[in-house]
Design a protein around this motif. Structure first.
Motif, PDB file in Angstrom:
ATOM      1  N   TRP A   1       0.811  -1.226   0.000  1.00 33.48           N
ATOM      2  CA  TRP A   1       0.000   0.000   0.000  1.00 33.48           C
ATOM      3  C   TRP A   1       0.835   1.262   0.000  1.00 33.48           C
ATOM      4  O   TRP A   1       0.416   2.290  -0.539  1.00 33.48           O
ATOM      5  N   LEU A   2       1.995   1.213   0.627  1.00 40.17           N
ATOM      6  CA  LEU A   2       2.848   2.408   0.621  1.00 40.17           C
ATOM      7  C   LEU A   2       3.282   2.695  -0.808  1.00 40.17           C
ATOM      8  O   LEU A   2       3.330   3.843  -1.253  1.00 40.17           O
ATOM      9  N   ASP A   3       3.590   1.633  -1.504  1.00 40.02           N
ATOM     10  CA  ASP A   3       4.020   1.772  -2.885  1.00 40.02           C
ATOM     11  C   ASP A   3       2.869   2.267  -3.759  1.00 40.02           C
ATOM     12  O   ASP A   3       3.042   3.123  -4.619  1.00 40.02           O
ATOM     13  N   ILE A   4       1.685   1.728  -3.490  1.00 39.05           N
ATOM     14  CA  ILE A   4       0.523   2.092  -4.305  1.00 39.05           C
ATOM     15  C   ILE A   4       0.131   3.544  -4.091  1.00 39.05           C
ATOM     16  O   ILE A   4      -0.238   4.243  -5.021  1.00 39.05           O
ATOM     17  N   TYR A   5       0.243   3.985  -2.855  1.00 32.36           N
ATOM     18  CA  TYR A   5      -0.290   5.306  -2.532  1.00 32.36           C
ATOM     19  C   TYR A   5       0.660   6.469  -2.784  1.00 32.36           C
ATOM     20  O   TYR A   5       0.261   7.614  -2.702  1.00 32.36           O
ATOM     21  N   TYR A   6       1.930   6.164  -3.026  1.00 30.42           N
ATOM     22  CA  TYR A   6       2.856   7.263  -3.281  1.00 30.42           C
ATOM     23  C   TYR A   6       3.361   7.214  -4.718  1.00 30.42           C
ATOM     24  O   TYR A   6       3.642   6.145  -5.250  1.00 30.42           O
ATOM     25  N   LYS A   7       3.446   8.371  -5.299  1.00 25.38           N
ATOM     26  CA  LYS A   7       3.939   8.471  -6.667  1.00 25.38           C
ATOM     27  C   LYS A   7       5.409   8.087  -6.743  1.00 25.38           C
ATOM     28  O   LYS A   7       6.143   8.245  -5.771  1.00 25.38           O
TER      29      LYS A   7
ATOM     30  N   TRP B   1      -2.202   9.297   8.114  1.00 25.97           N
ATOM     31  CA  TRP B   1      -2.435   8.556   6.898  1.00 25.97           C
ATOM     32  C   TRP B   1      -1.395   7.456   6.703  1.00 25.97           C
ATOM     33  O   TRP B   1      -1.709   6.372   6.240  1.00 25.97           O
ATOM     34  N   MET B   2      -0.158   7.747   7.070  1.00 25.50           N
ATOM     35  CA  MET B   2       0.882   6.736   6.909  1.00 25.50           C
ATOM     36  C   MET B   2       0.550   5.501   7.740  1.00 25.50           C
ATOM     37  O   MET B   2       0.818   4.379   7.341  1.00 25.50           O
ATOM     38  N   HIS B   3      -0.015   5.718   8.901  1.00 26.41           N
ATOM     39  CA  HIS B   3      -0.390   4.585   9.731  1.00 26.41           C
ATOM     40  C   HIS B   3      -1.514   3.792   9.058  1.00 26.41           C
ATOM     41  O   HIS B   3      -1.487   2.563   9.020  1.00 26.41           O
ATOM     42  N   GLN B   4      -2.480   4.506   8.547  1.00 26.62           N
ATOM     43  CA  GLN B   4      -3.604   3.819   7.907  1.00 26.62           C
ATOM     44  C   GLN B   4      -3.141   2.983   6.725  1.00 26.62           C
ATOM     45  O   GLN B   4      -3.651   1.902   6.471  1.00 26.62           O
TER      46      GLN B   4
ATOM     47  N   SER C   1       1.848  -3.774  11.109  1.00 27.93           N
ATOM     48  CA  SER C   1       2.359  -3.480   9.766  1.00 27.93           C
ATOM     49  C   SER C   1       3.543  -4.397   9.533  1.00 27.93           C
ATOM     50  O   SER C   1       4.607  -4.186  10.091  1.00 27.93           O
ATOM     51  N   LEU C   2       3.350  -5.399   8.725  1.00 30.36           N
ATOM     52  CA  LEU C   2       4.458  -6.323   8.502  1.00 30.36           C
ATOM     53  C   LEU C   2       5.242  -5.906   7.262  1.00 30.36           C
ATOM     54  O   LEU C   2       4.696  -5.820   6.171  1.00 30.36           O
ATOM     55  N   PHE C   3       6.523  -5.632   7.473  1.00 28.40           N
ATOM     56  CA  PHE C   3       7.413  -5.287   6.378  1.00 28.40           C
ATOM     57  C   PHE C   3       8.375  -6.452   6.145  1.00 28.40           C
ATOM     58  O   PHE C   3       8.451  -7.382   6.954  1.00 28.40           O
ATOM     59  N   ASN C   4       9.126  -6.357   5.074  1.00 30.34           N
ATOM     60  CA  ASN C   4      10.026  -7.467   4.743  1.00 30.34           C
ATOM     61  C   ASN C   4      11.028  -7.772   5.849  1.00 30.34           C
ATOM     62  O   ASN C   4      11.414  -8.916   6.046  1.00 30.34           O
ATOM     63  N   VAL C   5      11.435  -6.728   6.595  1.00 30.03           N
ATOM     64  CA  VAL C   5      12.407  -6.965   7.672  1.00 30.03           C
ATOM     65  C   VAL C   5      11.873  -7.920   8.723  1.00 30.03           C
ATOM     66  O   VAL C   5      12.644  -8.549   9.446  1.00 30.03           O
ATOM     67  N   HIS C   6      10.552  -8.051   8.801  1.00 30.86           N
ATOM     68  CA  HIS C   6       9.985  -8.883   9.866  1.00 30.86           C
ATOM     69  C   HIS C   6      10.035 -10.382   9.573  1.00 30.86           C
ATOM     70  O   HIS C   6       9.638 -11.189  10.412  1.00 30.86           O
ATOM     71  N   HIS C   7      10.535 -10.723   8.405  1.00 30.79           N
ATOM     72  CA  HIS C   7      10.821 -12.139   8.163  1.00 30.79           C
ATOM     73  C   HIS C   7      11.826 -12.654   9.187  1.00 30.79           C
ATOM     74  O   HIS C   7      11.800 -13.813   9.577  1.00 30.79           O
TER      75      HIS C   7
END
Lengths: 1083, 588
Positions: free
Chosen positions: A342-348, A433-436, A967-973
């Motif tokens: 979603w971060l990628d989708i929502y930011y240009k 918004w970043m949290h959402q 919020s699971l990011f790749n680092v949480h692997h």
């Protein structure tokens, strides 16, 4: 004609200053129209040539010659000769590394030879200080200056961004708005100003205090002085307890009119954004964490199967209608099968911003003007529903010497800022918004698929429709400032100045919430959550600020005794009014307005605050032969904020300096061969702080009036028989005895230059202590039922140093310079009413930023490990493999916090300090022929940061274990699992408070948030004179640059968050990297 | 000429500077706030002030707020459970250093009411109007003290808003809980006296009134009376007290409500009359609902309950509750030939107290998700919050209106007090006192049974139930408690009841919550994937009953409730340091 013209600004100034003088037929409008006809071609242009030599008669090669007040310039050739075009009465400036600059008036001459003597680089330059200027050589305070060379051409919106790293211990930080287009920065000088807090300095623009640093156009700025010590700031009394930033804007110079145009185009890309896990990994980790907590699957095996099918391409839709009988809805959250970051989708990916600046300056011998126009267009990075910040600036500085003893000036400034962004009622975005975005599960569908009754469209859960079309939040600020000023020089040595400034900041905000409908699988339309009913509100604020200054300076020199005395009076009034109105239910969303609503209970409110201060101030300067320097300052200040018996205070400051290099022995001993100049300084000053840690908090403008809260019916939610009613709330406790915080600063400094002025160093050590600091009186039992009022009961102390080193030299015809700044501070509580010394509160002797925590032993890998370890049941009732083992520091066989006091904190200990240490900046520039280049680094040497358990950005799953706030990011692997027993993150527990047991503040997860960032790098090329002269252009420079190009930080490994915004909750609008191209042209 | 101008301007400067030094330039007072000096003049000032407490009543609004019909699960009881086990019931509470319900903010409402009591005496005006608002203040003071009593037991009692210099008051020890309740009784007696009677002079809808204060008084009195009786001899009891004083008070207070004759049960004899009581938007014309909250989506004041509840809300009704319902013949399931077993939802509700079929969803063609869809099976496919946890999905309280289930439009009324409580409090208190008569039963419990067509409870012929929760207590106490559990199912009474009866050792400790039988759902499943989904979601015990916590710590040995500790919350350790006279609760 000329005489009449020059009178007009005087009259304007007089009106503005409050003088009621009959003006006869001359009106302001008339005056304005006349101004346009000022001739800018009063003087003839001639060509001046000559030779520059040193005191030994050797020709100097590469000396810069500049027509003062313009950007026209040239350099001497290999034989020391130069040629330049200038007005017949212009002034030429000759400057050369390691030599004293020299100004020479042309006076119609066509040939001017100049001898430069090696000498004090910049030491004779004038430094702007409070209510006046001072030669740098004679300055005794800790004052740093910045020229516009550092500010110029940076594609930054706010001046504060450009100041970051330029002055030692001028600390500029990102705020919660991060990299948003309208973001501002926090500004602080020399660290802690309160209990763990850092307040900003006073901003003074062209001698007018209380200005707004955020609306100024950096392009209008000539110089900036930063006053750090109390003795120098004492002239501003209680307005400037924590330093002053003095900004001087550009003024016109006598001579031909110059038109200058600068522009930059920048391509911005977001940086420092974490990458979300893909939906399969996310689902599996959720299930794992849920099983760990003893619960079942969050993602059923069926959903996981669909996710796999979607990832492999065999399933084409991200969601389906919910098959539950009788249910008309789309599968969402744990039941849909999309795969979205979603971060990628929502930011240009990128965004183009632009800046344009145009200025006109010039004048005659008597009247001078500068007019600067600026335009900033900064669209943000949001992809759906644009967010755009724009600013328009106009500045006009006009002055005229009416008669030889009276000068009048008018300075006007106007800025308009607008910010327009999507609005979703606040509640949907939770104002974060970043949290959402980051708590949106990757499995949520971006699109709902087409059904027989519904077309394919953005899903409701994606929030895209709300961002795109859910209404707008539009803010605007109009900020006009008018200053009229009269300068009298009735007798030699005496200068008197009176000025009056009216400035206001008008804010207008409107919020429009549209009802957005989603199409359910059946084709039924359902309003999105929180978008019903639709509504509109408008808020307006008027922050009027009036400043009146009247002061006089008398200067006298008797032999080698130089005296200067200043006395004055100042008063200020802040008068703020706010209105707010809103209503539900619009006839149409096409015309959002209060008049087009029909809700039955519109809300209306206003508020008004006033703050008045006045003070008398004086300063006495004495120096003996520029060798022994003394300055004494005092201010008697009063404020409306306190009751009459605590209202007035006197604040003194004293400083002294010794230019040792002017002593005879310096040369006799030959020290001057190494140290070209050497000054020792010391100062002590006392200042008042009446702002209680937050100058802009109007709530504490009346700290001793207990007031009942009033809540309008429309803000209540209980329906009585006749509908909602207003209510009042209970007054808090107040303390009528509160008064000024007294801030004392001791400062010792040294300024030196060495190696024939190529090296310059300035160092200051300081100790700033605040007595009577406001803190709660003491810890009270909770049954008090309200927060105890603040009391002047605490004392704090901040110690630190700041240092600036400059090196300037040339190699062949390459000129280069390096400038480094370094600042550091630490803060301590020296008095605080916490008799029990509870470590959850401040206490005497506590260092600010102290982090208490447990020492981590490691993971339990088996239940046997748990059984043999100390009892951790005070933290949580059950422990097992993958959980953290904490160290039993006090050896009592159990892990706890004892009494939670300094004397008995159980197994806690001090494990870090969050104060940023060793903030630095490094600026290098080089020029060769027509090329110039510069590079700028900025960073922090060390900073401990412990991510609190609530930080889902760090932990993935926060301490609450909430599946909704994770919020699971790749680092949480990289987490503990039986097969990865050394994972970085501990075993996760979803939907269970159990998760927090492993997130206690502890050594394992302490982060070092140090960083060094390549802030700016630029390369410019200036067209050579011979080309320019043929096209009638004075200067033409093109440049390219990059902002935020690279960053190095130990943070990188387990979080990919930007270190500049890491320290808060990290959920901040991303910063951006910018690539710019720009142009400067002067005609 | 020049010198003249110089002189003039110089003088002007001086004049300007000093004329502007008005004495009051730096006297500035608040311009958009009121202080005590401007307030406390008229009865309307009192009204506006007490209005804040109405707004402060729980409103169950907003995202993630399931509404009152989820309280039996969220508070922790044996009636309903959540997909995740309740950590508090499992003895996982920890001792905090601060917060924990005992912070400045937690004592704020009591301070606010005391502030009112300190200031109202200066008001001039109609005495009856003033008394009304003073009565309201007492009502709310009792409300907030009762909340604290339930959490902490003994409490310091305050009659004035504290200031910093009240060092003795700030350092007060806690007052024994029975003395606290004595004070609550006396302020509620005053409230009963001061407040207008329902429909009487000064009465207004949506404001508290005399009989309501009486009902609330009976609630508190019954709470304390039974607490003292059943915790007697434990560290939670009150030395030398058996609760009879408060049980008598409960009878007396409940009787004020009953004997007023102003209240009655709604929907008596109507088909589904019981269920229809709980999903109305407006209770203005109800004779039963004595105090409720209204919402209005047009103002943006709405709830989301129906939206959550229709798909189970991640909750489920327990087998324990379902088993408590009698059969239609008035006998418990263990004793009745009417009982058809648990193999299907339809058989579970067959021949049972009609309140059961109106409380849980049954796939019998006459239960609905909403106006257009019937209930086919428990929600088992979707996000956790869109699933049912036990196979028994709550039906009571569900609004079937499509509009109500639309986000942003929910406005089901929130019931705080209903008349049935007066009847049940009266019956229970008398049963506990051992003074209950058949006439008492006919006036109370048998009225509730009449509404749903259940046979009367007859004192002399109570059928012995081998499954009674409290075999050591009298049959009538067991049956009164059953009636209360059934009538108030899923309304948020059960947790407090278990606590005051000291019954957590019996009902919670070691308890392994169960649900419906799973096999029936596997039969409904349309294909293998759906069967797998059901199996994943619903583990079962050896008898085929859904056993939601089978695979976690509760599944192994049942809830690890600590009866020596968990009946009361701990006082945060910081507070014990700040006030040496405070003593910690037992077991902490």
């Amino acid at each position: 004609m000329e005489k009449r013209l020059s009178r007009i600004p005087v009259l304007l100034a007089m009106i503005l200053s409050g003088f009621l003088i009959q003006l006869g037929s001359v009106s302001a409008v008339y005056a304005k129209s006349e101004l346009h006809s000022v001739s800018v071609k009063d003087f003839a242009e001639i060509t001046v040539s000559g030779k520059v030599i040193d005191t030994s008669g050797n020709p100097l090669i590469g000396v810069t010659i500049q027509v003062k007040g313009t950007s026209t310039g040239t350099v001497t050739n290999a034989t020391g000769h130069y040629q330049i075009k200038a007005d017949e009465n212009a002034t030429l400036t000759f400057s050369y590394v390691g030599f004293q600059s020299k100004e020479v008036e042309v006076n119609g001459r066509t040939s001017i030879d100049v001898t430069l003597s090696s000498g004090a680089m910049g030491l004779n330059e004038l430094v702007v200080v409070g209510y006046g200027t001072q030669k740098k050589v004679n300055a005794t305070g800790a004052v740093a200056t910045i020229g516009n060379d550092i500010l110029e051409d940076r594609p930054v919106t706010r001046l504060s961004q450009a100041l970051q790293g330029t002055v030692a211990n001028l600390n500029i930080g990102a705020t919660g708005a991060g990299g948003a287009p309208n973001a501002t920065q926090s500004i602080n000088i020399r660290g802690y100003t309160g209990l763990g807090s850092t307040q900003g300095p006073l901003i003074v623009i062209d001698g007018i205090q209380g200005a707004d640093i955020n609306s100024i156009n950096p392009n209008d700025i000539e110089t900036i002085s930063v006053i750090k010590d109390a003795a120098a700031a004492a002239i501003y009394g209680s307005s400037a307890p924590y330093g002053v930033i003095l900004i001087t804007t550009k003024k016109g110079k006598a001579g031909e009119m110059h038109v200058s145009y600068n522009t930059t185009f920048t391509v911005n890309t977001p940086i420092g954004m974490p990458n979300m896990m893909n939906s399969l990994d996310h689902a599996l980790l959720y299930n794992e964490a849920s099983h760990n907590a003893g619960s079942g699957d969050v993602f059923s095996s069926g959903t996981i199967k669909r996710i796999k099918a979607y990832l492999s391409g065999t399933l084409k839709t991200e969601t389906q209608p919910n098959p539950a009988p009788g249910v008309d809805s789309w599968r969402g959250w744990g039941a849909s099968n999309g795969n979205n970051d979603w971060l990628d989708i929502y930011y240009k990916d990128f965004q183009v911003i632009q800046q344009h600046n145009l200025s006109f300056s010039g004048g005659s011998k008597k009247s001078k003007f500068y007019v600067g126009l600026g335009y900033n267009n900064k669209p943000g990075m949001l992809k759906y529903g644009d967010d755009v910040y724009k600013r328009y600036n106009v500045r006009a500085n006009i002055s005229t010497q009416v008669v030889d003893w009276l000068k009048a000036g008018l300075r006007t400034y106007y800025s308009k800022e607008t910010y327009n962004r999507p609005w979703s009622g606040g509640r949907l975005t939770g104002n974060n918004w970043m949290h959402q975005l980051a708590r949106k599960w990757p499995s949520i569908a971006l699109y709902t698929p087409a059904t027989a009754n519904a077309p394919k469209q953005y899903s409701a859960l994606s929030n895209v429709p709300v961002m795109e079309n859910g209404g707008r939040h539009i803010e605007s600020w109009d900020h006009p400032t008018l200053t009229g000023e009269i300068t009298l020089t009735p007798v030699k040595g005496l200068t008197a100045k009176v000025n009056y400034t009216y400035s206001t900041k008008i804010s207008n905000t409107s919020n429009h919430l549209k009802t957005i409908y989603e199409t359910l699988p059946s084709g039924l339309q359902q309003p999105f959550q929180y978008t019903f009913p639709n509504s509109f509100s408008r808020n307006a604020g008027f922050r009027h600020h009036q400043v009146f200054n009247a002061f006089a300076t008398y200067q006298l020199s008797l032999d080698n005794h130089n005296f200067k005395i200043l006395g004055g009076y100042v008063r200020e009034l802040y008068d703020n009014t706010y209105y707010s109105a809103g209503n539900n239910n619009l006839y149409t969303d096409n015309v959002p307005s209060l008049s087009t609503t029909y809700g039955k209970s519109p809300s209306v409110s206003d508020s008004r605050y006033q703050l008045a201060t006045q003070g008398y101030f004086g300063r006495f300067n004495y120096n003996y032969n520029n060798k022994y320097l003394l300055e004494i300052t005092g201010r008697y200040d009063g404020t409306s904020r306190f009751l009459s018996d605590a209202r007035y205070r006197f604040y003194p400051g004293v400083s002294a300096g010794w230019n040792i290099d002017k002593e005879a022995f310096w040369g006799n001993l030959g020290i001057d061969q190494v140290f070209s100049s050497f000054k020792l300084r010391g100062s002590y000053g006392s200042l008042g702080d009446q702002s209680f840690g937050n100058a802009s908090n109007e709530g504490n403008w009346y700290p001793f009036y207990p007031t009942l809260g009033t809540v309008a019916p429309t803000s209540s939610n209980w329906y009585f028989d006749g509908g909602r009613e207003a209510y009042t709330t209970t007054p808090g406790l107040v303390n009528p005895a509160i008064t000024w915080v007294t801030v004392n600063t001791l400062d010792f400094g040294v300024d030196l230059s060495a190696l024939n002025y190529r090296l310059a160093l300035s160092f200051d050590w300081y100790q700033r202590s605040a007595k009577d600091y406001l803190g709660p009186t003491q810890n009270y039992p909770a049954v008090l039922g309200t927060n105890p009022p603040q009391d002047n009961s605490a004392s704090i102390e901040t110690k630190g140093f700041d240092m600036t080193i400059t090196w300037k030299d040339k190699i062949g015809n390459v000129n280069y310079s390096i400038r480094g700044t370094l600042g550091n501070y630490r803060g301590y509580v020296t008095e605080y009413p916490n008799a029990q010394k509870l470590i959850s509160n401040w206490y005497e002797g506590r260092e600010m930023g102290t982090i208490f925590g447990y020492k981590t032993v490691g993971y339990f890998q088996s239940y046997a490990d748990v059984a043999s370890a100390p009892d951790q049941s005070k933290i949580y009732s059950s422990w097992g493999p993958g959980d953290i083992e904490y160290a039993d520091l006090n050896g009592d066989g159990r892990i706890d916090w004892g009494q939670n006091t300094l004397d008995d904190m159980g197994d806690l200990s001090v494990i870090g300090n969050s104060t940023p240490q060793f903030s630095f900046g490094l600026y290098g520039s080089v020029d060769w022929k027509n090329f110039d280049a510069s590079i700028f680094f900025q960073g922090v040497g060390h900073r401990d940061f412990f991510p609190g358990g609530g930080l889902n950005y760090f932990w993935g799953i926060p301490s609450s274990g909430s599946q909704w706030q994770s919020s699971l990011f790749n680092v949480h692997h990289d987490r503990w699992t039986p097969s990865n027993p050394n994972g970085y993150f501990p075993k996760y527990y979803l939907n269970s408070g159990e998760n927090g047991k492993n997130m206690q503040t502890q050594t394992k997860y302490m982060q070092n948030a140090a960083y060094v960032r390549l802030k700016n790098i630029q390369i410019g090329y200036t067209l050579p004179d011979h080309i320019l002269s043929s096209i009638g252009v004075e200067k033409f420079r093109v440049f390219i640059m990059a902002e935020n190009l690279a960053v190095l930080s130990p943070l990188g490994e387990h979080t990919n968050i930007d270190p500049e915004i890491f320290f808060s909750d990290m959920k901040i609008y991303p910063l951006q990297r910018g690539f710019s191209a720009g142009l400067n042209v002067t005609f | 000429m020049n010198n003249k101008i110089k002189l003039i301007i110089s003088i002007l400067c001086v004049v300007f500077v000093f004329s502007s030094c008005k004495k009051n330039f730096i006297d500035r007072a608040p311009m958009s706030n009121i202080s005590d000096a401007d307030y406390w003049k008229t009865p309307n000032d009192l009204r506006l002030y007490v209005n804040q407490f109405y707004n402060g009543l729980p409103s169950y609004r907003g995202y993630g707020t399931w509404g009152p019909y989820s309280l039996d699960a969220s508070q922790g009881s044996d009636n309903m459970i959540h997909f995740e086990y309740n950590q508090f019931l499992n003895g996982e509470s920890t001792l905090p250093a601060s917060g924990g319900g005992w912070s400045y903010g937690d004592w704020e409402q009591i301070r606010s009411i005391n502030y009112f009591l300190d200031h109202y005496k200066t008001i001039e005006g109609d005495q009856s109007e003033i008394r009304k608002y003073v009565g309201e203040a007492y009502f709310f003071k009792a409300w907030y003290y009762f909340e604290k009593l339930k959490s902490f037991g003994d409490l310091p009692w305050y009659s004035h808003a504290l200031v910093l210099s009240d060092s003795t008051a700030l350092q007060k020890p806690r007052l024994s809980r029975d003395l606290v309740v004595d004070s609550l009784m006396s302020i509620l007696d005053l409230a009963i006296d001061y407040l207008p009677e329902k429909g009487g002079s000064g009465y207004e809808n949506f404001r508290v009134y005399s009989e309501l204060a009486a009902l609330f008084e009976s609630r508190i009195a019954l709470y304390e009376g039974t607490w003292e009786k059943y915790h007697a001899g434990t560290p939670f009891g009150v030395q030398g007290k058996d609760g009879s004083k408060f049980l008598k008070k409960a009878v007396q207070a409940a009787n004020i409500v009953i004997s007023s004759g102003k209240f009655a049960l709604d929907n008596v004899g109507e088909p589904e009359g019981y269920r229809k009581l709980f999903n109305r938007l407006d209770y203005s014309d109800s004779k039963e609902v004595m105090f409720w909250r209204k919402y209005d989506p047009a103002d943006g004041v709405y709830t989301l309950w129906a939206n959550y509840q229709r798909l189970g809300g991640g909750l489920g009704v327990t087998k324990s509750l379902v088993d408590a319902y009698l059969c239609k013949d008035g006998k418990p399931i263990a004793m009745s030939s009417d009982y058809k077993g648990d193999d299907s939802l339809k058989s579970v509700v067959a021949n049972r107290d009609p309140r059961l079929i109106q409380t849980i969803q049954v796939n019998d063609g006459s239960h609905f998700i909403n106006d257009t869809s019937e209930f086919v099976h428990p929600a088992w496919d979707g996000a956790l919050e869109d699933k049912n946890a036990t196979g028994y999905q709550l039906y009571k309280g569900l609004s079937l209106s499509l509009e109500q289930q639309t986000r942003g439009k929910g406005s089901q009324g929130l019931i705080y007090f209903r008349y049935a409580e007066a009847l049940l409090n009266y019956a229970e208190a008398k049963a506990e006192l051992g003074t209950i008569t058949q006439a008492d039963l006919d006036e109370t419990i048998n009225k509730l049974r009449d509404r749903v067509g259940m046979p009367h409870l007859v004192l002399g012929s109570i059928v012995h139930d081998t499954n009674w929760n409290f075999p050591n207590l009298t049959p009538i106490i067991n049956e009164v408690r059953r009636e209360r559990r059934v009538e108030f199912a899923a309304e948020g009474y059960r947790h407090d009841d278990i606590w005051r009866w000291a019954a957590a050792g019996k009902l919670i400790e070691g308890w392994k919550p169960k649900g419906a039988k799973r096999q029936q759902f596997l039969k409904i499943a349309k294909d293998a994937p759906e069967k797998n989904l059901i199996k994943d979601l619903y583990p079962v015990d050896g008898n085929g009953y859904i056993f939601p916590y089978k695979n976690n710590v509760v599944g192994q040995s049942g809830y690890n409730f600590n009866v020596n500790r968990d009946y009361l919350s701990p006082i945060p350790t910081n507070q014990l340091l700040l006030n040496k006279h405070l003593e910690q609760n037992p077991g902490w």
